[in-house]
Design a protein around this motif. Structure first.
Motif, mmCIF file in Angstrom:
data_model
loop_
_atom_site.group_PDB
_atom_site.id
_atom_site.type_symbol
_atom_site.label_atom_id
_atom_site.label_comp_id
_atom_site.label_asym_id
_atom_site.label_seq_id
_atom_site.Cartn_x
_atom_site.Cartn_y
_atom_site.Cartn_z
ATOM 1 N N ASN A 29 -1.508 -0.482 -14.108
ATOM 2 C CA ASN A 29 -0.790 -1.738 -13.843
ATOM 3 C C ASN A 29 -0.069 -1.733 -12.499
ATOM 4 O O ASN A 29 0.511 -2.741 -12.102
ATOM 5 C CB ASN A 29 0.200 -2.043 -14.967
ATOM 6 C CG ASN A 29 1.308 -1.005 -15.103
ATOM 7 O OD1 ASN A 29 1.339 -0.009 -14.372
ATOM 8 N ND2 ASN A 29 2.198 -1.229 -16.045
ATOM 9 N N ILE A 30 -0.110 -0.626 -11.757
ATOM 10 C CA ILE A 30 0.603 -0.531 -10.482
ATOM 11 C C ILE A 30 0.188 -1.629 -9.502
ATOM 12 O O ILE A 30 1.035 -2.394 -9.028
ATOM 13 C CB ILE A 30 0.433 0.860 -9.839
ATOM 14 C CG1 ILE A 30 1.120 1.929 -10.683
ATOM 15 C CG2 ILE A 30 1.014 0.873 -8.420
ATOM 16 C CD1 ILE A 30 0.901 3.341 -10.172
ATOM 17 N N PRO A 31 -1.110 -1.742 -9.148
ATOM 18 C CA PRO A 31 -1.472 -2.780 -8.175
ATOM 19 C C PRO A 31 -1.187 -4.195 -8.676
ATOM 20 O O PRO A 31 -0.796 -5.072 -7.898
ATOM 21 C CB PRO A 31 -2.968 -2.561 -7.944
ATOM 22 C CG PRO A 31 -3.443 -1.744 -9.084
ATOM 23 C CD PRO A 31 -2.275 -0.923 -9.531
ATOM 24 N N VAL A 35 1.306 -6.792 -6.598
ATOM 25 C CA VAL A 35 0.819 -8.111 -6.170
ATOM 26 C C VAL A 35 1.642 -9.221 -6.816
ATOM 27 O O VAL A 35 1.978 -10.217 -6.164
ATOM 28 C CB VAL A 35 -0.679 -8.270 -6.510
ATOM 29 C CG1 VAL A 35 -1.133 -9.708 -6.267
ATOM 30 C CG2 VAL A 35 -1.524 -7.311 -5.680
ATOM 31 N N LEU A 36 1.994 -9.063 -8.089
ATOM 32 C CA LEU A 36 2.848 -10.050 -8.756
ATOM 33 C C LEU A 36 4.158 -10.211 -8.001
ATOM 34 O O LEU A 36 4.603 -11.337 -7.731
ATOM 35 C CB LEU A 36 3.125 -9.609 -10.199
ATOM 36 C CG LEU A 36 4.156 -10.460 -10.962
ATOM 37 C CD1 LEU A 36 3.631 -11.874 -11.169
ATOM 38 C CD2 LEU A 36 4.499 -9.804 -12.300
ATOM 39 N N LEU A 368 1.282 -1.396 1.286
ATOM 40 C CA LEU A 368 0.600 -2.225 0.297
ATOM 41 C C LEU A 368 -0.827 -1.740 0.062
ATOM 42 O O LEU A 368 -1.286 -1.608 -1.081
ATOM 43 C CB LEU A 368 0.588 -3.681 0.765
ATOM 44 C CG LEU A 368 -0.099 -4.671 -0.176
ATOM 45 C CD1 LEU A 368 0.631 -4.733 -1.507
ATOM 46 C CD2 LEU A 368 -0.159 -6.049 0.461
ATOM 47 N N ILE A 369 -1.546 -1.446 1.141
ATOM 48 C CA ILE A 369 -2.932 -0.976 1.013
ATOM 49 C C ILE A 369 -2.992 0.295 0.185
ATOM 50 O O ILE A 369 -3.766 0.409 -0.783
ATOM 51 C CB ILE A 369 -3.562 -0.734 2.405
ATOM 52 C CG1 ILE A 369 -3.747 -2.057 3.143
ATOM 53 C CG2 ILE A 369 -4.916 -0.013 2.269
ATOM 54 C CD1 ILE A 369 -4.113 -1.881 4.608
#
Length: 397
Positions: A29-31, A35-36, A368-369
């Motif tokens: 659930n990290i990415p 993004v949320l 972020l990447i």
């Protein structure tokens, strides 16, 4: 107060929905949470009673996220044997040195080739040299690799990386913010940090009988209060000694890892680790405004690609030096490449010193990447190893 509770409750509900989506897709659930957070924040609208900018509750959400980092690292410390970690001493020093200096030197070369001035280049080199302890911990836990043969070495390299971070921040703070740090003061600061870390290893080795007796508490309520209050005190005290709060939590977990109460402690920690850990990654994304990222995308992509390659190679070198298999060595490189909170700490030093504005955008895109791609790459490490094995023919007799 009611508005604050409602805002925090709204954020938590969105975190729950996104986490359920990630679970259905069988992904970390990290990415999703990062993004949320990016989609919301200061640039988001207010729709009726829902303030998606979370302007009033941002500090509370950030604090809850900080608690998440502490629980993530504390749990990771509980999972390890200090005896095994100490037995890897020379291998940790070798692996940590290879990891830090290969990233730092390539970061210098990258900054120079990208045309950054000297101070910006030094900050970027520091940013590219420090992994995210919270995200590494989350990846290891999500992928159920805390018991793997390579994980003790990963943990040791994280500790080595934190020592580098303390030295780097001390030097650059003096250079960029005035009041330059003397060599003697720097040596004392590093010695205190090292001594503090060694103290916890000593407690774990020699203080276990006392800890067993002290934690022999029949009441579950009192037991949880004692453990959690001690965790927050140790983490906060660590920060006063210029040892990151997260590393203080990790060291406290290590100190308790040899006790007979370790399973009971872990059982109580897991729900808090998962809950507050999710808040951390959401709050991390909440601090990134996607409207400011455009000018640095290609430079950050290049920096992220260099980091992925260098980390894979340095992880392989560290693993093979420690006598691990090619597969375990590959896992090291693919796990430690994530970048997050410590990279942002280094960047904020440069931003506070008034360095070029592009540095902030570069940091946001770069982190972020790797915060999104890193966990996904780690999850697919088996397939990546198989591809590398076909190329280099490691398993051929």
């Amino acid at each position: 107060m009611e508005n604050l509770v409602f805002q925090v409750g709204t954020a938590l509900l969105l975190i729950a929905i996104v986490s359920m989506l990630a679970a259905k897709l069988k992904l970390s659930n990290i990415p999703f949470l990062i993004v949320l957070g990016m989609l919301l924040g200061s640039h988001a609208p207010t729709i009726g009673i829902f303030d998606f900018s979370f302007s009033a509750s941002k500090e509370i959400i950030d604090f809850l996220g900080k608690i998440g980092v502490l629980f993530l690292l504390f749990y990771l410390g509980l999972e390890f044997s200090v005896r095994k970690l100490i037995s890897l001493g020379n291998k940790i020093v070798f692996g940590g040195t290879v990891y830090v200096f290969s990233n730092f030197l390539l970061g210098l070369a990258f900054g120079i080739l990208a045309g950054f001035p000297l101070y910006e280049t030094l900050i970027i080199s520091g940013m590219m040299s420090v992994s995210s302890t919270a995200m590494v911990a989350k990846v290891l836990i999500d992928l159920k690799r805390t018991g793997n043969s390579e994980t003790e070495l990963i943990l040791g390299m994280i500790l080595f990386d934190d020592i580098f971070l303390a030295v780097f921040l001390s030097i650059m703070s003096g250079v960029l913010l005035g009041g330059a740090t003397s060599l003697g003061g720097l040596i004392i600061s590093v010695a205190i940090s090292l001594g503090y870390m060694l103290l916890f290893f000593l407690i774990a080795r020699k203080g276990t009988p006392f800890l067993n007796k002290f934690l022999n508490i029949s009441s579950s309520e009192v037991f949880v209060i004692v453990i959690f209050s001690s965790l927050f005190f140790v983490a906060g005290f660590s920060e006063n000694l210029h040892v990151a709060e997260a590393i203080g939590a990790l060291l406290f977990g290590l100190a308790l890892s040899e006790t007979e109460h370790v399973k009971r402690i872990a059982h109580n920690v897991v729900p808090f680790r998962d809950f507050f850990g999710a808040v951390f990654f959401f709050s991390f994304g909440l601090g990134i405004d996607p409207r400011t990222l455009g000018g640095a995308v290609w430079i950050a992509l290049a920096g992220a690609l260099i980091t992925i390659i260098v980390n894979l190679v340095s992880g392989m070198i560290a693993g093979k030096n420690a006598g691990l298999s090619h597969k375990a060595s590959t896992n090291i490189g693919l796990t430690i490449m994530v970048r997050g909170e410590f990279t942002i700490i280094v960047a904020n030093l440069g931003i506070a010193a008034g360095l070029m504005p592009l540095l902030k955008s570069f940091t946001a895109v770069y982190v972020l990447i790797l915060a999104i791609v890193g966990p996904l790459i780690a999850k697919e490490s088996k397939h990546i190893y198989n591809g590398l094995n076909k190329l280099f023919k490691w398993n051929q007799a």
